[in-house]
Motif scaffolding. Structure first.
Motif, mmCIF file in Angstrom:
data_model
loop_
_atom_site.group_PDB
_atom_site.id
_atom_site.type_symbol
_atom_site.label_atom_id
_atom_site.label_comp_id
_atom_site.label_asym_id
_atom_site.label_seq_id
_atom_site.Cartn_x
_atom_site.Cartn_y
_atom_site.Cartn_z
ATOM 1 N N ALA A 36 9.175 9.624 7.324
ATOM 2 C CA ALA A 36 8.135 8.553 7.549
ATOM 3 C C ALA A 36 7.016 8.702 6.773
ATOM 4 N N GLN A 37 6.784 9.879 6.147
ATOM 5 C CA GLN A 37 5.239 10.207 5.429
ATOM 6 C C GLN A 37 5.385 9.295 4.173
ATOM 7 N N GLY A 38 4.299 8.551 4.137
ATOM 8 C CA GLY A 38 3.893 7.516 3.121
ATOM 9 C C GLY A 38 3.979 6.207 3.572
ATOM 10 N N SER A 39 4.634 5.920 4.666
ATOM 11 C CA SER A 39 4.630 4.684 5.215
ATOM 12 C C SER A 39 4.126 4.401 6.402
ATOM 13 N N PRO A 40 2.999 3.779 6.510
ATOM 14 C CA PRO A 40 2.054 3.508 7.830
ATOM 15 C C PRO A 40 2.970 3.328 8.997
ATOM 16 N N LEU A 41 3.938 2.247 8.915
ATOM 17 C CA LEU A 41 4.584 1.880 9.921
ATOM 18 C C LEU A 41 5.615 2.875 10.684
ATOM 19 N N PHE A 42 6.304 3.582 9.713
ATOM 20 C CA PHE A 42 7.028 4.614 10.100
ATOM 21 C C PHE A 42 6.117 5.775 10.676
ATOM 22 N N GLU A 43 5.255 6.007 10.018
ATOM 23 C CA GLU A 43 4.394 7.255 10.578
ATOM 24 C C GLU A 43 3.917 6.875 11.818
ATOM 25 N N HIS A 44 3.483 5.685 12.212
ATOM 26 C CA HIS A 44 3.165 5.347 13.609
ATOM 27 C C HIS A 44 3.935 5.400 14.762
ATOM 28 N N LEU A 45 5.117 4.897 14.258
ATOM 29 C CA LEU A 45 6.210 4.768 15.340
ATOM 30 C C LEU A 45 6.782 6.164 15.457
ATOM 31 N N PHE A 46 6.993 7.013 14.481
ATOM 32 C CA PHE A 46 7.804 8.204 14.801
ATOM 33 C C PHE A 46 6.481 9.211 15.455
ATOM 34 N N ARG A 83 0.895 -2.775 15.275
ATOM 35 C CA ARG A 83 -0.479 -3.586 14.872
ATOM 36 C C ARG A 83 -1.222 -2.409 14.002
ATOM 37 N N ALA A 84 -1.359 -1.086 14.883
ATOM 38 C CA ALA A 84 -2.224 -0.027 14.296
ATOM 39 C C ALA A 84 -1.736 0.153 12.921
ATOM 40 N N SER A 85 -0.462 0.151 12.512
ATOM 41 C CA SER A 85 0.225 0.672 11.223
ATOM 42 C C SER A 85 -0.444 -0.242 10.108
ATOM 43 N N LEU A 86 -0.527 -1.573 10.727
ATOM 44 C CA LEU A 86 -1.031 -2.742 9.462
ATOM 45 C C LEU A 86 -2.336 -2.484 9.113
ATOM 46 N N VAL A 87 -3.340 -1.953 10.282
ATOM 47 C CA VAL A 87 -4.590 -1.812 9.950
ATOM 48 C C VAL A 87 -4.634 -0.356 9.205
ATOM 49 N N ALA A 89 -2.449 0.739 7.053
ATOM 50 C CA ALA A 89 -1.961 0.250 5.762
ATOM 51 C C ALA A 89 -3.084 -0.485 5.024
ATOM 52 N N GLN A 90 -3.689 -1.375 5.495
ATOM 53 C CA GLN A 90 -4.872 -2.051 4.942
ATOM 54 C C GLN A 90 -5.849 -1.074 4.603
ATOM 55 N N THR A 91 -6.356 -0.167 5.410
ATOM 56 C CA THR A 91 -7.378 0.622 5.096
ATOM 57 C C THR A 91 -7.092 1.872 3.820
ATOM 58 N N ARG A 92 -5.982 2.052 3.784
ATOM 59 C CA ARG A 92 -5.289 3.104 2.795
ATOM 60 C C ARG A 92 -4.972 2.253 1.504
ATOM 61 N N GLY A 93 -4.961 1.052 1.577
ATOM 62 C CA GLY A 93 -4.520 0.038 0.437
ATOM 63 C C GLY A 93 -3.295 0.307 -0.225
ATOM 64 N N ILE A 94 -1.950 0.712 0.773
ATOM 65 C CA ILE A 94 -0.901 0.783 0.516
ATOM 66 C C ILE A 94 0.056 -0.362 1.567
ATOM 67 N N PRO A 95 1.359 -0.540 1.069
ATOM 68 C CA PRO A 95 2.154 -1.450 1.743
ATOM 69 C C PRO A 95 2.622 -0.637 3.051
ATOM 70 N N PRO A 96 2.652 -1.526 4.235
ATOM 71 C CA PRO A 96 2.896 -0.818 5.469
ATOM 72 C C PRO A 96 4.385 -0.030 5.259
ATOM 73 N N VAL A 97 5.134 -0.339 4.619
ATOM 74 C CA VAL A 97 6.655 0.184 4.560
ATOM 75 C C VAL A 97 6.915 0.511 2.907
ATOM 76 N N ILE A 98 7.061 1.704 2.745
ATOM 77 C CA ILE A 98 7.611 2.240 1.372
ATOM 78 C C ILE A 98 9.159 1.995 1.101
ATOM 79 N N GLN A 99 9.682 1.399 0.522
ATOM 80 C CA GLN A 99 11.255 0.688 0.368
ATOM 81 C C GLN A 99 11.915 1.836 -0.389
ATOM 82 N N THR A 100 12.193 3.058 0.130
ATOM 83 C CA THR A 100 12.924 3.864 -0.825
ATOM 84 C C THR A 100 14.218 4.746 -0.031
ATOM 85 N N ILE A 101 14.319 4.175 1.465
ATOM 86 C CA ILE A 101 15.206 5.341 1.923
ATOM 87 C C ILE A 101 16.626 4.762 2.317
ATOM 88 N N LEU A 102 16.618 3.389 2.378
ATOM 89 C CA LEU A 102 17.979 2.971 2.605
ATOM 90 C C LEU A 102 18.728 2.020 1.607
#
Length: 200
Positions: A36-46, A83-87, A89-102
């Motif tokens: 999950a590291q590097g993807s705000p959506l995955f970080e918050h959910l995990f 919702r928190a992950s999107l905020v 991601a915006q703060t960090r200036g990165i996409p909410p999901v890094i598409q590298t996993i599957l």
């Protein structure tokens, strides 16, 4: 942001969330907090207890937990984390999901394996077979052949047999769509006009 939740009809451990915006072009799967590291959506959910797998595809997020959840409460917690992950991601200036996993290939192989090992042996008793034509945004496009092509029970077979079997084994699957030309069927197991013989 509007988020709606829907619990899997075949697995009470899985719930899908539909958002009013797309999070990712394509799809990505995460199975642990390390990935999950590097993807705000995955970080918050995990960071939530019990989450064991998260699948993101377009505007949908599917969350699988280790055990069945009281989703009327858990869904609110997960929606809050999304919702928190999107905020974040915006703060960090990165996409909410890094598409590298599957890759799509991984999901394609999973669907084909379940169809061949668990679904088709049952359909073969009626002279039928299900084939995966393609994957489209996490949805399996399936063609029915043999006795299933043009069969009056095809809709029931797809919804209550094939889709439930696939979702039980592949929680990240977003759905199953029938792409069969049923009008071309020559030897349907049940004749009729697409109506199940079990319906009154």
């Amino acid at each position: 942001m509007r988020i709606t939740a829907g619990v899997s009809p075949s697995d009470p451990r899985v719930c899908s969330f539909s958002l009013d915006r797309s999070l990712i072009s394509g799809s990505a799967l995460c199975r642990n907090s390390e990935g999950a590291q590097g993807s705000p959506l995955f970080e918050h959910l995990f960071a939530l207890p019990g989450v064991v797998q998260v699948w993101a595809a377009g505007d949908r997020v599917t969350v699988a937990c280790a055990e069945a959840q009281p989703w009327e409460l858990a869904a609110k917690t997960i929606a809050k984390a999304i919702r928190a992950s999107l905020v974040d991601a915006q703060t960090r200036g990165i996409p909410p999901v890094i598409q590298t996993i599957l890759s799509t290939t991984d999901l394609t192989e999973k669907v084909r394996t379940v169809l061949n090992a668990e679904v088709n042996p049952g359909l073969a008793q009626h002279g039928g077979k299900a084939e995966l034509v393609a994957m489209e945004n996490g949805v399996a496009l399936v063609r029915l052949t043999g006795g299933c092509q043009g069969c009056g029970a095809a809709k029931m077979t797809l919804s209550y047999g094939i889709e439930q079997s696939l979702r039980a084994k592949i929680p990240e699957l977003q759905g199953v769509r029938d792409v069969t030309d049923h009008a071309a069927g020559e030897r349907p197991y049940y004749s009729g006009e697409g109506r199940s013989p079990f319906e009154q």
